[in-house]
Design an enzyme around this catalytic site. Structure first.
Site, short mmCIF file in Angstrom:
data_model
loop_
_atom_site.label_atom_id
_atom_site.label_comp_id
_atom_site.label_asym_id
_atom_site.label_seq_id
_atom_site.Cartn_x
_atom_site.Cartn_y
_atom_site.Cartn_z
N PRO A 110 30.46 -34.81 -39.02
CA PRO A 110 30.90 -35.57 -37.85
C PRO A 110 29.92 -36.72 -37.54
CG PRO A 110 30.87 -33.21 -37.40
CD PRO A 110 30.18 -33.42 -38.70
N ILE A 111 30.48 -37.88 -37.27
CA ILE A 111 29.68 -39.03 -36.86
C ILE A 111 30.17 -39.46 -35.48
CG2 ILE A 111 28.99 -41.39 -37.36
CD1 ILE A 111 29.56 -40.77 -40.32
#
Length: 82
Positions: A2-3
């Site tokens: 996840p970013i």
């Protein structure tokens, strides 16, 4: 991986940004089941003269809210003749 990309007005302390990144990481781990070491948090700080709402910069809006006069209406720019 996840970013999470956060856009914040500049002025927060490194401690505040660190606390926000930690809280966001914990939320992603809890809700998405990601491992903490895979969570990326990017913080982009915006200058008050580079963020617009309704055609006015954040600086102009803040000045109007602080009684420094009414916010100026954005000026229309005519398109060039072709």
């Amino acid at each position: 991986m996840p970013i999470i990309h956060m856009h914040l007005m500049e002025g927060r302390t490194p401690e505040q940004k660190r606390a926000a990144a930690k809280a966001v990481t914990e939320a992603v781990v809890r809700t998405l089941g990601a491992k903490p070491e895979t969570v990326r948090v990017l913080i982009t700080e915006l200058d008050a003269n580079g963020f617009y709402v309704g055609g006015l910069t954040q600086a102009e809006r803040a000045a109007a809210q602080n009684g420094a006069g009414p916010a100026a209406e954005p000026k229309a720019v005519a398109a060039p003749d072709r």
